[in-house]
Design a protein around this motif. Structure first.
Motif, mmCIF file in Angstrom:
data_model
loop_
_atom_site.group_PDB
_atom_site.id
_atom_site.type_symbol
_atom_site.label_atom_id
_atom_site.label_comp_id
_atom_site.label_asym_id
_atom_site.label_seq_id
_atom_site.Cartn_x
_atom_site.Cartn_y
_atom_site.Cartn_z
ATOM 1 N N PHE A 16 0.830 -1.212 0.000
ATOM 2 C CA PHE A 16 0.000 0.000 0.000
ATOM 3 C C PHE A 16 0.862 1.259 0.000
ATOM 4 O O PHE A 16 0.626 2.200 -0.772
ATOM 5 C CB PHE A 16 -0.921 -0.008 1.215
ATOM 6 C CG PHE A 16 -1.707 1.260 1.403
ATOM 7 C CD1 PHE A 16 -2.877 1.478 0.706
ATOM 8 C CD2 PHE A 16 -1.266 2.246 2.281
ATOM 9 C CE1 PHE A 16 -3.603 2.655 0.875
ATOM 10 C CE2 PHE A 16 -1.977 3.418 2.451
ATOM 11 C CZ PHE A 16 -3.157 3.622 1.747
ATOM 12 N N LEU A 17 1.880 1.297 0.863
ATOM 13 C CA LEU A 17 2.716 2.495 0.971
ATOM 14 C C LEU A 17 3.502 2.762 -0.305
ATOM 15 O O LEU A 17 3.581 3.905 -0.781
ATOM 16 C CB LEU A 17 3.670 2.352 2.161
ATOM 17 C CG LEU A 17 3.015 2.341 3.547
ATOM 18 C CD1 LEU A 17 4.054 2.062 4.625
ATOM 19 C CD2 LEU A 17 2.301 3.668 3.822
ATOM 20 N N VAL A 18 4.074 1.713 -0.877
ATOM 21 C CA VAL A 18 4.821 1.899 -2.122
ATOM 22 C C VAL A 18 3.882 2.309 -3.256
ATOM 23 O O VAL A 18 4.188 3.197 -4.062
ATOM 24 C CB VAL A 18 5.585 0.609 -2.488
ATOM 25 C CG1 VAL A 18 6.300 0.783 -3.838
ATOM 26 C CG2 VAL A 18 6.600 0.260 -1.403
ATOM 27 N N SER A 19 2.704 1.700 -3.309
ATOM 28 C CA SER A 19 1.721 2.050 -4.341
ATOM 29 C C SER A 19 1.274 3.491 -4.211
ATOM 30 O O SER A 19 1.079 4.188 -5.214
ATOM 31 C CB SER A 19 0.496 1.132 -4.248
ATOM 32 O OG SER A 19 0.839 -0.210 -4.446
ATOM 33 N N ALA A 20 1.109 3.951 -2.979
ATOM 34 C CA ALA A 20 0.670 5.335 -2.766
ATOM 35 C C ALA A 20 1.646 6.308 -3.390
ATOM 36 O O ALA A 20 1.257 7.293 -4.035
ATOM 37 C CB ALA A 20 0.518 5.602 -1.267
ATOM 38 N N VAL A 21 2.932 6.052 -3.224
ATOM 39 C CA VAL A 21 3.962 6.934 -3.799
ATOM 40 C C VAL A 21 3.920 6.875 -5.320
ATOM 41 O O VAL A 21 3.940 7.902 -6.001
ATOM 42 C CB VAL A 21 5.356 6.536 -3.287
ATOM 43 C CG1 VAL A 21 6.434 7.348 -3.994
ATOM 44 C CG2 VAL A 21 5.451 6.739 -1.786
ATOM 45 N N LEU A 22 3.838 5.681 -5.878
ATOM 46 C CA LEU A 22 3.864 5.533 -7.324
ATOM 47 C C LEU A 22 2.614 6.096 -7.983
ATOM 48 O O LEU A 22 2.687 6.755 -9.016
ATOM 49 C CB LEU A 22 4.019 4.050 -7.682
ATOM 50 C CG LEU A 22 5.355 3.419 -7.288
ATOM 51 C CD1 LEU A 22 5.334 1.923 -7.558
ATOM 52 C CD2 LEU A 22 6.509 4.074 -8.038
ATOM 53 N N ILE A 23 1.458 5.846 -7.370
ATOM 54 C CA ILE A 23 0.219 6.366 -7.944
ATOM 55 C C ILE A 23 0.216 7.880 -7.909
ATOM 56 O O ILE A 23 -0.172 8.546 -8.867
ATOM 57 C CB ILE A 23 -1.007 5.798 -7.194
ATOM 58 C CG1 ILE A 23 -1.175 4.317 -7.534
ATOM 59 C CG2 ILE A 23 -2.278 6.559 -7.568
ATOM 60 C CD1 ILE A 23 -2.261 3.619 -6.761
#
Length: 623
Positions: free
Chosen positions: A332-339
């Motif tokens: 979730f945290l990595v996706s938040a940055v990428l999105i």
């Protein structure tokens, strides 16, 4: 002027690529969810096992979903003709392999559409009269046959090689005792639909052997952990917008509770950089499993949180849940940055955008020659200038055409409308070259003229000259519409700092919403309209407005004007004036007519982009 660095250009290209992938996947998310529900309900280990209904699962994922993606990809490149050929070519990939070929559909669909488009362009104007339908049908059939055979012969060995590579990679990490790093192979392999090959071909045999010795095995958790996929879907739900945000909750239920991991694969295919998120989530989950001594007694099927819990040994549930939670959190945290970095993936779902200012002037010359030499204009009574929404670029074009006809003393009715509003009373239609085929399908009996730019063209003057010769009239064209001034000074903002294109469009829409001109949902429709076809009209100006379906969200006609002295990047074009439009009927035509004249005057645009006087801007648009 704002310059675009190589780095920014590369970033824009990556965003366009991501939007193109998204455009193939998002229109078909409903089909994925339907398949996911049928799978979760009716497979032998599902919620409502049913042997007969479960037979739907295989054909849907093997045939239906890849074909939908292939059709959508081909249609994005070359309309329905490209879509049909894309589906045909995708069939070769499907039959030539033994796994769901979503990636094959993403390759063959656009490729088939592109080749079909290039062939049609190469024979344009060379086919003898009366043979057009024959050439169209046989060219599509022959090209489809060739592509299908190539896909059938060429993709199978490639897929087999990829499967072997991923399997060998996982096995190497297992043998070296580096289980967390196995996620580098496992997670991408799942996205390529090699999850069964990895799980049942490599991990399950190792797990069965280990469980026989120790009573449990960590190998049963490596591929079946729902945590990484849950993190991806949660991030889309929280940080994305539009259709993606709305579809994420349903996908979460099917994935996490139903155990159908394939449901989240398209969300990663839309933005491949999210592979980093599932790899990080998977590795962190495996690391947690290792340090807590987690394991399962057998393979969980399907890979839902319920199945994992049921397969946990006595007293071993907490370590299993800990690994799932950790992997979901990291993903979730990595996706938040990428999105957040990628930004605009929400409404990039249907078509690849091109800027009208990049069209070639040669197309204009061909159009003008056609008007002068071929067209019989003697019976034309009504001219329709049409675009997708019917209130932006087409309205400005109609205003320019009316002015040209009025000056030539020609009394012909001119209307502007959306493509869907065209009817048989429109015997002459002018529209953007990307929309002409759609317009022809609505009013096939009309004369259709394609243009590459509604504003920067002399097509209207040339038409007025022809009509003046063919239909001379001493009468002035009549105007029955009441003039309405939808622009207020409080709708004008000046001296704004540079920001992203979407933020600028949303600011323009927010002014319209706060002024009572539109419902709030119209703002999303403005962003969607620009994602489908750029609202940049040239010379530092953009006119964002809603798609045609959003007209019901317009309360009354309104205009907003935003000035960005440092410019806003509209997909490679610098925009200084953003003019938000919500039009009912023809009430906004006067302002658009003024804007059409302003856009052609570079010096005027320069003044408007730098002035600190709101009254000056207001007068230019309303006088």
């Amino acid at each position: 002027m704002k310059t675009i660095t190589n780095e920014n250009a590369n970033a824009q290209n990556l965003q366009k690529f991501g939007r193109f992938l998204s455009g193939m996947v998002m229109p078909n998310i409903g089909a994925f969810i339907a398949w996911g529900l049928i799978t979760a309900l009716f497979i032998p280990t599902g919620w409502l096992p049913n042997e007969n209904l479960a037979t739907l699962v295989g054909p849907m994922i093997v045939y239906l979903l890849p074909l939908l993606i292939g059709y959508t990809g081909g249609k994005m490149v070359y309309g329905t003709r490209g879509g049909v050929l894309g589906a045909v070519a995708t069939m070769g990939v499907i039959v030539g392999t033994s796994i769901p070929m979503f990636i094959g559909g993403m390759i063959m669909g656009p490729l088939a559409g592109y080749l079909m488009k290039k062939f049609d362009e190469s024979v344009d104007g060379k086919v003898p009269t009366g043979f057009e339908m024959l050439v169209n049908n046989f060219s599509a059939g022959i090209l489809g046959t060739i592509l299908t055979l190539l896909a059938y012969v060429g993709i199978g060995p490639v897929v087999e090689g990829i499967s072997n590579t991923f399997g060998a990679g996982v096995e190497a990490f297992v043998n070296a005792g580096l289980l967390p790093l196995a996620s580098i192979f496992i997670e991408p392999a799942k996205i390529l639909f090699l999850n069964n090959a990895i799980n049942h071909g490599v991990l399950s045999p190792l797990g069965i052997e280990q469980a026989a010795e120790t009573g449990k095995s960590i190998f049963f958790l490596l591929e079946t952990n729902p945590g990484p996929g849950l993190g991806i879907l949660l991030a889309y739900w929280v940080f994305s917008k539009g259709m993606i945000k709305q579809s994420a909750p349903g996908a979460i239920i099917i994935h996490f509770l139903g155990g159908i991991h394939e449901i989240y694969f398209p969300y990663i295919l839309m933005q491949p950089s999210l592979l980093l998120a599932v790899i990080a989530g998977g590795a962190s989950g495996v690391f947690t499993f290792v340090i807590t001594g987690a394991g399962l007694v057998a393979v969980p099927s399907p890979g839902s949180i319920f199945a994992l819990s049921a397969m946990a040994p006595r007293g071993g549930l907490i370590p299993v849940l800990a690994g799932v939670v950790v992997s979901a959190g990291v993903s979730f945290l990595v996706s938040a940055v990428l999105i957040n970095k990628k930004g605009e993936q929400e409404d990039a779902l249907t078509k690849a955008k091109e800027n009208v200012s990049q069209m070639k002037n040669s197309s204009k010359t061909q159009i003008i020659n056609k008007i002068e030499e071929d067209l019989d204009l003697s019976q034309v009574k009504t001219i329709a200038v049409a675009c997708d929404a019917g209130m932006g670029s087409s309205a400005m074009g109609a205003s320019k055409l009316k002015a040209a006809l009025k000056e030539a003393k020609v009394n012909i009715k001119v209307i502007n409308c959306s493509i869907d509003q065209l009817d048989n009373q429109s015997d002459f239609v002018i529209t953007h070259e990307k929309l002409t085929k759609r317009a022809q399908s609505v009013v096939p009996g009309a004369i259709h003229i394609s243009i590459s730019d509604f504003i920067n063209t002399d097509i209207y003057d040339r038409l007025a000259e022809r009509f003046a010769v063919l239909q001379p009239s001493s009468e002035e064209p009549t105007e029955s519409e009441d003039v309405y001034q939808p622009l207020k000074k409080q709708n004008i903002r000046i001296g704004l700092p540079s920001r992203s294109k979407e933020e600028a469009i949303r600011m323009a829409g927010q002014i319209l919403f706060e002024g009572g001109y539109v419902e709030e949902g119209y703002i999303d429709a403005m962003v969607q309209r620009d994602s489908e076809l750029s609202t940049y009209i040239g010379n530092g100006t953009a006119i964002p407005h809603g798609v045609s379906d959003a007209k019901k969200k317009i309360i009354k006609t309104g205009i907003s004007i935003l000035q960005f002295p440092e410019g806003v990047d509209f997909s490679g074009n610098t925009v200084y004036l953003v003019v938000g439009i919500a039009g009912v009927g023809n009430e906004h035509l006067m302002i658009l007519s003024n804007l059409a004249e302003i856009v052609e005057d570079e010096e005027k645009i320069k003044q408007l982009s730098q002035t600190t006087d709101i009254d000056y801007i207001y007068k230019q648009f309303t006088n």
